[in-house]
Scaffold this motif. Structure first.
Motif, PDB file in Angstrom:
ATOM      1  N   ILE A   3      35.929  44.293  45.299  1.00 33.32           N
ATOM      2  CA  ILE A   3      36.953  45.099  45.952  1.00 33.32           C
ATOM      3  C   ILE A   3      37.296  44.390  47.257  1.00 33.32           C
ATOM      4  O   ILE A   3      36.467  44.332  48.166  1.00 33.32           O
ATOM      5  CB  ILE A   3      36.459  46.540  46.219  1.00 33.32           C
ATOM      6  CG1 ILE A   3      36.022  47.206  44.912  1.00 33.32           C
ATOM      7  CG2 ILE A   3      37.547  47.354  46.904  1.00 33.32           C
ATOM      8  CD1 ILE A   3      35.416  48.587  45.094  1.00 33.32           C
ATOM      9  N   ASP A  68      40.828  52.846  50.287  1.00 30.38           N
ATOM     10  CA  ASP A  68      41.755  53.529  49.372  1.00 30.38           C
ATOM     11  C   ASP A  68      41.239  54.857  48.837  1.00 30.38           C
ATOM     12  O   ASP A  68      41.331  55.134  47.647  1.00 30.38           O
ATOM     13  CB  ASP A  68      42.125  52.598  48.206  1.00 30.38           C
ATOM     14  CG  ASP A  68      43.500  52.937  47.628  1.00 30.38           C
ATOM     15  OD1 ASP A  68      44.131  53.886  48.124  1.00 30.38           O
ATOM     16  OD2 ASP A  68      43.930  52.259  46.684  1.00 30.38           O
ATOM     17  N   GLU A  74      45.401  49.769  43.805  1.00 32.79           N
ATOM     18  CA  GLU A  74      44.590  49.263  42.699  1.00 32.79           C
ATOM     19  C   GLU A  74      43.140  49.719  42.784  1.00 32.79           C
ATOM     20  O   GLU A  74      42.482  49.931  41.765  1.00 32.79           O
ATOM     21  CB  GLU A  74      44.651  47.737  42.689  1.00 32.79           C
ATOM     22  CG  GLU A  74      43.867  47.088  41.566  1.00 32.79           C
ATOM     23  CD  GLU A  74      43.938  45.576  41.608  1.00 32.79           C
ATOM     24  OE1 GLU A  74      43.305  44.931  40.738  1.00 32.79           O
ATOM     25  OE2 GLU A  74      44.620  45.031  42.512  1.00 32.79           O
ATOM     26  N   TRP A  75      42.654  49.884  44.007  1.00 32.99           N
ATOM     27  CA  TRP A  75      41.245  50.245  44.199  1.00 32.99           C
ATOM     28  C   TRP A  75      41.102  51.700  44.614  1.00 32.99           C
ATOM     29  O   TRP A  75      40.158  52.076  45.302  1.00 32.99           O
ATOM     30  CB  TRP A  75      40.610  49.314  45.235  1.00 32.99           C
ATOM     31  CG  TRP A  75      40.773  47.878  44.856  1.00 32.99           C
ATOM     32  CD1 TRP A  75      41.622  46.962  45.410  1.00 32.99           C
ATOM     33  CD2 TRP A  75      40.109  47.198  43.792  1.00 32.99           C
ATOM     34  NE1 TRP A  75      41.514  45.757  44.770  1.00 32.99           N
ATOM     35  CE2 TRP A  75      40.598  45.876  43.771  1.00 32.99           C
ATOM     36  CE3 TRP A  75      39.151  47.587  42.849  1.00 32.99           C
ATOM     37  CZ2 TRP A  75      40.154  44.936  42.848  1.00 32.99           C
ATOM     38  CZ3 TRP A  75      38.715  46.649  41.934  1.00 32.99           C
ATOM     39  CH2 TRP A  75      39.220  45.342  41.941  1.00 32.99           C
ATOM     40  N   SER A  78      37.686  54.131  45.556  1.00 33.79           N
ATOM     41  CA  SER A  78      36.737  53.008  45.513  1.00 33.79           C
ATOM     42  C   SER A  78      35.284  53.455  45.451  1.00 33.79           C
ATOM     43  O   SER A  78      34.442  52.763  44.874  1.00 33.79           O
ATOM     44  CB  SER A  78      36.942  52.096  46.725  1.00 33.79           C
ATOM     45  OG  SER A  78      36.665  52.779  47.940  1.00 33.79           O
ATOM     46  N   ILE A  81      34.219  53.654  41.871  1.00 36.66           N
ATOM     47  CA  ILE A  81      33.930  52.326  41.337  1.00 36.66           C
ATOM     48  C   ILE A  81      32.562  51.845  41.825  1.00 36.66           C
ATOM     49  O   ILE A  81      31.741  51.343  41.044  1.00 36.66           O
ATOM     50  CB  ILE A  81      35.023  51.323  41.762  1.00 36.66           C
ATOM     51  CG1 ILE A  81      36.394  51.779  41.255  1.00 36.66           C
ATOM     52  CG2 ILE A  81      34.708  49.921  41.252  1.00 36.66           C
ATOM     53  CD1 ILE A  81      37.557  50.999  41.834  1.00 36.66           C
TER      54      ILE A  81
END
Length: 339
Positions: A3, A68, A74-75, A78, A81
């Motif tokens: 990331i 984010d 996109e991330w 986070s 993730i």
């Protein structure tokens, strides 16, 4: 985890045990800036870690940079993730904070997953040969209407929220729309019931496609935001510290009786490690968030004073966690109750 704007900073003290992490958020809102107060969240995390390192003799202090949170890139999400990829493996406690219009410990959050539904029909001239057309827009409108009907027939105790828009519905009024796109967000405070509602939603989509002789595709947008795993021992400990500083803070039970107001990727962290995000007051109650009012509040003197309090409370909590095995065991026991 690859990331690009995430980071991990670590300091080992003494024997390095226990391991305590602070989570920093720093993404701003497009067009308005830090109207969610992530400037304060980042400051709280960094300076709480610094103060903890000054107070603790044995332990590992870590700051995770988690970009984010607002879910726009996109991330997005986070922390989800990071949790899924094992970033918090070996961490014994995670502490965080978030500014708001009141002080509280143990706020519940809503499970949330967003969907994009694309219907495909058949274009035709609406006057010359409408019988050849199959309207994707009809399928979208029928879905929208059926969802509104479903809202009457869901459990009231799970804080069900379903919000959606029709993003696309044709290009010209005299052409049967061959493509229509909806997006929906589905939220509940019960992760298991969330699955039930999603299943009902998918049946609606399938039925509306069948009724209009169209086809459809479903795409998940982003990641699944979880509900928060509440840690009573940790919440009560921090509340006592706030009360000792003369701050009015409702009990955990009073806080949990409130209707959850949103979703956060911090909740996913709480599912894999004992964690608590404390809300600290920087604005008068009822101030709308993500607004010009909350933007001003995030840079006010009240915010600065609340931030100082938050830093001391979180670092004191980290210090006790490092030296008090009874407190550590209580936090761990509460966490394992939900497994």
């Amino acid at each position: 985890m690859n990331i690009p704007t995430a980071f991990k900073a670590e300091k080992v003290l003494g024997n390095g045990v226990p391991s305590i992490a602070f989570l920093a958020e720093y993404d701003a809102l497009p067009g308005i800036g830090h109207a969610c107060g992530h400037n304060l969240i980042a400051s709280s995390a960094v300076y709480s870690a610094i103060r903890s390192a000054e107070k603790i003799k044995n332990g590992t202090i870590t700051v995770f940079g988690t970009p984010d949170e607002e879910g726009s890139g996109e991330w997005a999400g986070s922390k989800i993730i990071m949790a899924e990829k094992g970033a918090f493996k070996g961490i014994d406690l995670v502490l965080g904070s978030h500014p708001g219009d009141r002080w509280s410990v143990g706020e519940q959050s809503l499970a949330d997953l967003d969907y994009e539904i694309t219907f495909r029909g058949k274009a035709a001239h609406e006057a010359a040969n409408p019988d050849n057309g199959r309207s994707a827009l009809d399928a979208a409108i029928l879905t929208y209407t059926a969802v509104n009907m479903m809202r009457q027939h869901v459990r009231r105790d799970v804080n069900f929220v379903m919000h959606g828009i029709i993003k696309e519905g044709g290009t010209a009024s005299n052409v049967t729309p061959e493509k229509a796109v909806l997006t929906y967000g589905i939220r509940t405070s019960d992760i298991d019931y969330h699955k039930i509602v999603v299943d009902r939603f998918m049946k609606i989509v399938e039925g509306c496609a069948s009724a209009t002789e169209t086809t459809y595709k479903v795409k998940e947008i982003g990641l699944m935001y979880s509900t928060t795993k509440i840690n009573k021992t940790l919440s009560n400990n921090i509340r006592e510290r706030l009360l000792a500083k003369g701050i009015e803070c409702p009990t955990l039970e009073e806080t949990l009786s409130r209707i959850p107001e949103g979703s956060t990727d911090f909740a996913n962290v709480s599912q894999v490690v004992p964690a608590l995000e404390v809300q600290f007051k920087i604005a008068k109650e009822g101030t709308p968030w993500h607004s010009r009012e909350s933007l001003e509040a995030a840079k006010s003197n009240e915010a600065k004073e609340a931030l100082k309090t938050m830093i001391e409370v979180l670092s004191d909590t980290a210090e006790e966690f490092s030296i008090n095995p009874e407190f550590r065991n209580g936090v761990k026991k509460d966490f394992l109750k939900g497994k």
